[in-house]
Design a protein around this motif. Sequence first.
Motif, PDB file in Angstrom:
ATOM      1  N   CYS A 176       0.857  -1.204   0.000  1.00 12.33           N
ATOM      2  CA  CYS A 176       0.000   0.000   0.000  1.00 12.33           C
ATOM      3  C   CYS A 176       0.883   1.241   0.000  1.00 12.33           C
ATOM      4  O   CYS A 176       1.770   1.374   0.834  1.00 12.33           O
ATOM      5  CB  CYS A 176      -0.907  -0.009   1.230  1.00 12.33           C
ATOM      6  SG  CYS A 176      -1.665   1.601   1.554  1.00 12.33           S
ATOM      7  N   CYS A 179      -1.931   6.158  -1.346  1.00  9.67           N
ATOM      8  CA  CYS A 179      -2.338   7.143  -2.357  1.00  9.67           C
ATOM      9  C   CYS A 179      -3.710   7.758  -2.078  1.00  9.67           C
ATOM     10  O   CYS A 179      -3.996   8.870  -2.487  1.00  9.67           O
ATOM     11  CB  CYS A 179      -2.334   6.501  -3.741  1.00  9.67           C
ATOM     12  SG  CYS A 179      -3.567   5.193  -3.936  1.00  9.67           S
ATOM     13  N   CYS A 182      -8.524   4.504  -2.537  1.00 13.87           N
ATOM     14  CA  CYS A 182      -9.586   3.730  -1.874  1.00 13.87           C
ATOM     15  C   CYS A 182     -10.611   4.669  -1.252  1.00 13.87           C
ATOM     16  O   CYS A 182     -11.823   4.454  -1.380  1.00 13.87           O
ATOM     17  CB  CYS A 182      -8.987   2.801  -0.822  1.00 13.87           C
ATOM     18  SG  CYS A 182      -7.753   3.571   0.238  1.00 13.87           S
ATOM     19  N   CYS A 241      -7.837   0.286  -6.291  1.00  9.39           N
ATOM     20  CA  CYS A 241      -6.518   0.346  -5.652  1.00  9.39           C
ATOM     21  C   CYS A 241      -5.416  -0.006  -6.662  1.00  9.39           C
ATOM     22  O   CYS A 241      -5.433  -1.083  -7.249  1.00  9.39           O
ATOM     23  CB  CYS A 241      -6.455  -0.625  -4.476  1.00  9.39           C
ATOM     24  SG  CYS A 241      -4.782  -0.766  -3.797  1.00  9.39           S
TER      25      CYS A 241
HETATM   26  S1  SF4 Z   1      -5.863   2.696  -2.839  1.00 10.05           S
HETATM   27 FE1  SF4 Z   1      -5.776   2.702  -0.613  1.00 10.05          FE
HETATM   28  S2  SF4 Z   1      -5.098   0.640  -0.072  1.00 10.05           S
HETATM   29 FE2  SF4 Z   1      -4.609   0.936  -2.247  1.00 10.05          FE
HETATM   30  S3  SF4 Z   1      -2.510   1.701  -2.282  1.00 10.05           S
HETATM   31 FE3  SF4 Z   1      -3.837   3.501  -2.301  1.00 10.05          FE
HETATM   32  S4  SF4 Z   1      -4.059   4.008  -0.074  1.00 10.05           S
HETATM   33 FE4  SF4 Z   1      -3.247   1.902  -0.181  1.00 10.05          FE
END
Ligand code: SF4
Length: 263
Positions: A176, A179, A182, A241
């Motif tokens: 993770c 970013c 999610c 994700c």
């Molecule tokens: S979308 Fe959420 S779970 Fe996936 S890498 Fe980005 S912060 Fe991490």
Amino acid sequence: MILNSILNKQYLNLNKMNLTLKIWRQKDASTKGQMVEYKVTEISEHMSFLEMMDVLNEQLVNSGDEPVAFDHDCREGICGMCSMYINGEAHGPDRGVTTCQLHMRMFKDGDTITIEPFRAAAFPVIKDLVVDRSSFERIQQAGGYISVNTSGNTQDANALPISKHDADEAMDAATCIGCGACVASCKNSSAMLFVGAKVSQYALLPQGQVEAADRVQNMVAQMDLEGFGNCTNTGACEIECPKGISLENIARMNRELMKASLK
Ligand code: SF4
Ligand code: FES
């Protein structure tokens, strides 16, 4: 002859696109924002999405306008900075990639592309496409670490046997990059996939057991304090994700929280 023409097209980079961009412009956190339309021409299909944004910004600077502010750092899918909504999807239409890894070949000549910042109460807009994701940092500070004895008697990590299955699952959770896609993809602006991954990467390893109960309780409490919503099992987070973090991490976090509350 045909082969020559294919090769020329590829190497001379002749597949160029003219695009219309509708971009969210917002001077600062307290000023109302709006969508503004721009045209970019001669965009190569081999460019990354951020390179296309660089072309636009060069154009804006040359004409005396203010460039579009957007976050980026590594440009290779590691830092998690390049967060933006592209045509209504976090990190755009491709799967398993960040915006910096998104290629312009995913679009076609004449397309209109809508570009917006991530939308969530816990991610307030700072300027244009840049949002403040320090709420994630505060969640990490609440428990996303282990304490190690550095007095000279530190145990060799290789002396702790860990099953291949657990090591693989911990490593998957640790990919993770924070970013925020999610959160941006969730109708509840839930951060549970992120927090689930950060809890799981330690919960699966012996080094994470000492502070396990405090970790999950403190991180979940901070997540709630920051104003993130709850999970209603929609699953949009897992789909969007860029690192393929599994919903299983949310289930593990809930189990860890239950265990901690029974202690
Ligand atoms: S979308 Fe959420 S779970 Fe996936 S890498 Fe980005 S912060 Fe991490
Ligand atoms: S700029 Fe680092 S992940 Fe995109």
